[in-house]
Design a protein around this motif. Sequence first.
Motif, PDB file in Angstrom:
ATOM      1  N   THR A 199      -2.536  -2.309   2.130  1.00  0.00           N
ATOM      2  CA  THR A 199      -3.089  -1.224   2.947  1.00  0.00           C
ATOM      3  C   THR A 199      -2.504   0.097   2.449  1.00  0.00           C
ATOM      4  OG1 THR A 199      -1.323  -1.215   4.614  1.00  0.00           O
ATOM      5  CG2 THR A 199      -3.157  -2.755   4.961  1.00  0.00           C
ATOM      6  N   THR A 200      -3.134   1.207   2.812  1.00  0.00           N
ATOM      7  CA  THR A 200      -2.623   2.514   2.401  1.00  0.00           C
ATOM      8  C   THR A 200      -1.234   2.779   3.000  1.00  0.00           C
ATOM      9  OG1 THR A 200      -3.868   3.525   4.216  1.00  0.00           O
ATOM     10  CG2 THR A 200      -4.903   3.529   2.047  1.00  0.00           C
ATOM     11  N   ALA A 201      -0.962   2.200   4.173  1.00  0.00           N
ATOM     12  CA  ALA A 201       0.345   2.402   4.813  1.00  0.00           C
ATOM     13  C   ALA A 201       1.470   1.774   3.993  1.00  0.00           C
ATOM     14  CB  ALA A 201       0.326   1.819   6.223  1.00  0.00           C
ATOM     15  N   GLU A 202       1.148   0.779   3.187  1.00  0.00           N
ATOM     16  CA  GLU A 202       2.168   0.105   2.381  1.00  0.00           C
ATOM     17  C   GLU A 202       2.428   0.798   1.043  1.00  0.00           C
ATOM     18  OE1 GLU A 202       0.853  -3.900   1.951  1.00  0.00           O
ATOM     19  OE2 GLU A 202       1.023  -4.372   4.084  1.00  0.00           O
ATOM     20  N   VAL A 203       1.570   1.769   0.712  1.00  0.00           N
ATOM     21  CA  VAL A 203       1.691   2.417  -0.596  1.00  0.00           C
ATOM     22  C   VAL A 203       2.981   3.226  -0.694  1.00  0.00           C
ATOM     23  CG1 VAL A 203       0.680   4.148  -2.132  1.00  0.00           C
ATOM     24  CG2 VAL A 203      -0.795   2.457  -1.015  1.00  0.00           C
ATOM     25  N   GLY A 204       3.320   3.997   0.356  1.00  0.00           N
ATOM     26  CA  GLY A 204       4.524   4.831   0.331  1.00  0.00           C
ATOM     27  C   GLY A 204       5.789   4.046   0.050  1.00  0.00           C
ATOM     28  N   PRO A 205       6.091   3.012   0.837  1.00  0.00           N
ATOM     29  CA  PRO A 205       7.299   2.214   0.563  1.00  0.00           C
ATOM     30  C   PRO A 205       7.277   1.567  -0.818  1.00  0.00           C
ATOM     31  CG  PRO A 205       6.469   1.781   2.777  1.00  0.00           C
ATOM     32  CD  PRO A 205       5.433   2.616   2.103  1.00  0.00           C
ATOM     33  N   LEU A 219      -1.242   3.297 -12.923  1.00  0.00           N
ATOM     34  CA  LEU A 219      -2.149   2.968 -11.815  1.00  0.00           C
ATOM     35  C   LEU A 219      -3.450   2.401 -12.358  1.00  0.00           C
ATOM     36  CD1 LEU A 219      -1.711   6.092  -9.486  1.00  0.00           C
ATOM     37  CD2 LEU A 219      -0.452   3.925  -9.445  1.00  0.00           C
ATOM     38  N   PRO A 220      -3.746   1.138 -12.082  1.00  0.00           N
ATOM     39  CA  PRO A 220      -5.045   0.577 -12.466  1.00  0.00           C
ATOM     40  C   PRO A 220      -6.129   1.122 -11.537  1.00  0.00           C
ATOM     41  CG  PRO A 220      -3.867  -0.989 -11.110  1.00  0.00           C
ATOM     42  CD  PRO A 220      -2.929   0.178 -11.324  1.00  0.00           C
ATOM     43  N   PRO A 221      -7.402   0.878 -11.827  1.00  0.00           N
ATOM     44  CA  PRO A 221      -8.454   1.290 -10.893  1.00  0.00           C
ATOM     45  C   PRO A 221      -8.359   0.445  -9.625  1.00  0.00           C
ATOM     46  CG  PRO A 221      -9.386   0.040 -12.718  1.00  0.00           C
ATOM     47  CD  PRO A 221      -7.952   0.254 -13.033  1.00  0.00           C
ATOM     48  N   ASP A 222      -7.896   1.037  -8.533  1.00  0.00           N
ATOM     49  CA  ASP A 222      -7.612   0.293  -7.303  1.00  0.00           C
ATOM     50  C   ASP A 222      -7.956   1.169  -6.102  1.00  0.00           C
ATOM     51  OD1 ASP A 222      -5.861  -0.521  -4.963  1.00  0.00           O
ATOM     52  OD2 ASP A 222      -5.409  -2.148  -6.356  1.00  0.00           O
ATOM     53  N   ASN A 223      -8.878   0.732  -5.279  1.00  0.00           N
ATOM     54  CA  ASN A 223      -9.360   1.541  -4.158  1.00  0.00           C
ATOM     55  C   ASN A 223      -8.264   1.835  -3.136  1.00  0.00           C
ATOM     56  OD1 ASN A 223     -12.267   1.675  -4.885  1.00  0.00           O
ATOM     57  ND2 ASN A 223     -12.116  -0.538  -4.674  1.00  0.00           N
ATOM     58  N   THR A 224      -7.406   0.861  -2.865  1.00  0.00           N
ATOM     59  CA  THR A 224      -6.351   1.048  -1.877  1.00  0.00           C
ATOM     60  C   THR A 224      -5.338   2.086  -2.347  1.00  0.00           C
ATOM     61  OG1 THR A 224      -6.600  -1.243  -1.128  1.00  0.00           O
ATOM     62  CG2 THR A 224      -4.563  -0.116  -0.526  1.00  0.00           C
ATOM     63  N   ILE A 225      -4.915   1.971  -3.602  1.00  0.00           N
ATOM     64  CA  ILE A 225      -3.921   2.913  -4.137  1.00  0.00           C
ATOM     65  C   ILE A 225      -4.521   4.309  -4.243  1.00  0.00           C
ATOM     66  CG2 ILE A 225      -2.319   3.381  -6.013  1.00  0.00           C
ATOM     67  CD1 ILE A 225      -1.883   0.728  -4.333  1.00  0.00           C
ATOM     68  N   THR A 231       0.358  10.397  -1.926  1.00  0.00           N
ATOM     69  CA  THR A 231       1.688   9.819  -1.672  1.00  0.00           C
ATOM     70  C   THR A 231       2.331   9.364  -2.973  1.00  0.00           C
ATOM     71  OG1 THR A 231       1.017   9.083   0.524  1.00  0.00           O
ATOM     72  CG2 THR A 231       2.916   7.985  -0.453  1.00  0.00           C
ATOM     73  N   VAL A 232       1.544   8.707  -3.810  1.00  0.00           N
ATOM     74  CA  VAL A 232       2.062   8.216  -5.091  1.00  0.00           C
ATOM     75  C   VAL A 232       2.508   9.381  -5.975  1.00  0.00           C
ATOM     76  CG1 VAL A 232       1.514   6.939  -7.202  1.00  0.00           C
ATOM     77  CG2 VAL A 232       0.596   6.165  -4.999  1.00  0.00           C
ATOM     78  N   LEU A 233       1.623  10.368  -6.116  1.00  0.00           N
ATOM     79  CA  LEU A 233       1.896  11.471  -7.036  1.00  0.00           C
ATOM     80  C   LEU A 233       3.055  12.344  -6.562  1.00  0.00           C
ATOM     81  CD1 LEU A 233      -1.769  12.440  -7.965  1.00  0.00           C
ATOM     82  CD2 LEU A 233      -0.118  11.175  -9.349  1.00  0.00           C
ATOM     83  N   GLN A 234       3.153  12.573  -5.262  1.00  0.00           N
ATOM     84  CA  GLN A 234       4.251  13.388  -4.740  1.00  0.00           C
ATOM     85  C   GLN A 234       5.595  12.698  -4.935  1.00  0.00           C
ATOM     86  OE1 GLN A 234       3.236  14.304  -0.667  1.00  0.00           O
ATOM     87  NE2 GLN A 234       1.448  15.525  -1.260  1.00  0.00           N
ATOM     88  N   THR A 235       5.635  11.401  -4.667  1.00  0.00           N
ATOM     89  CA  THR A 235       6.886  10.644  -4.841  1.00  0.00           C
ATOM     90  C   THR A 235       7.293  10.596  -6.301  1.00  0.00           C
ATOM     91  OG1 THR A 235       6.301   9.265  -2.927  1.00  0.00           O
ATOM     92  CG2 THR A 235       8.007   8.427  -4.393  1.00  0.00           C
TER      93      THR A 235
END
Length: 312
Positions: A199-205, A219-225, A231-235
Amino acid sequence: LISAALMLALTLAGCGNDRPAAPTASKPLKVALFQIVEHPAVNALRDGFQEVVKAAGPIGGREVIFDAKNAQNDTTLVEQMADRYVAEKFDLVYVMGTPCAMSMAAKTKTIPIVLGAMTDPVDAGIAASWEASGRNVCGTSDLPPVEAQFDLAKRLVPSVKRLGVLYNGGEKNSVATIKRARTAAQKAGWELIERTATTTAEVGPAVTSFIGKCDAIYLPPDNTIYAALETVLQTAAASKQPVFGCTEDLVERGALFGLTVDYTELGRLSGRIALEVLKGADPKSMPNRVIDKPSVVPNQKTAEALGITLSD
């Protein structure tokens, strides 16, 4: 007089019945635009497809009407929408996102399904081969050139030894890419550190767990990510980790580079395939097609922030 009048009335009535009926309008062709999530790459697939099919005009005298729906990455909505397309007997369903494709393929063996950038339809089990699906499915793939992406990353960031990859293990398109990533990482001499998020909520951790443990993120082509891309890019930016992947949008929003396909052009290719099907071509004997000349898209600002020089 009465008899004459009656005869005249019957004659006129008979003449009226002999008149040809007014022509009726042909029933329109119903084409579903079945989209998994709101994302620039997915929107480009939709827009390119519509552009081509609209430009073709009526097919066999029948107007094409579109029904565009977005499942917002909700599996319940995916199933409900697929059920509706089957119940209402749509003439063709254009699916953008592996979950949409899998749901439709499970529910109908008769309605033509055109794939919009499904990464690996063979690995997902809805096509017998790349040359022909053997069933009511055909379309396009955005299968990433993973080995070429890793080769370019190695040239740009020679210090990479540990590569983090983030994906949803429930998305078959991502799993197909990760299988190739494992082979490519081994060839590059890299350790692959995998994290999954359903889920998107799990991406941050998940992406936070990369800090101090990997040198770059793929990052592969992934709708959830992609739905949690900021969140990914900022971290990653905060920890000075280069990010690279498969879409131009990824680069525009802060990744170092992408070796990408043009998703609008991929949508146009899917549109041309759909026109063939609507004109009578059999999906089961049509090949799944790819754009075989990806483009390198760099982000100069990100490169400067990371202390990386991008040569011509």
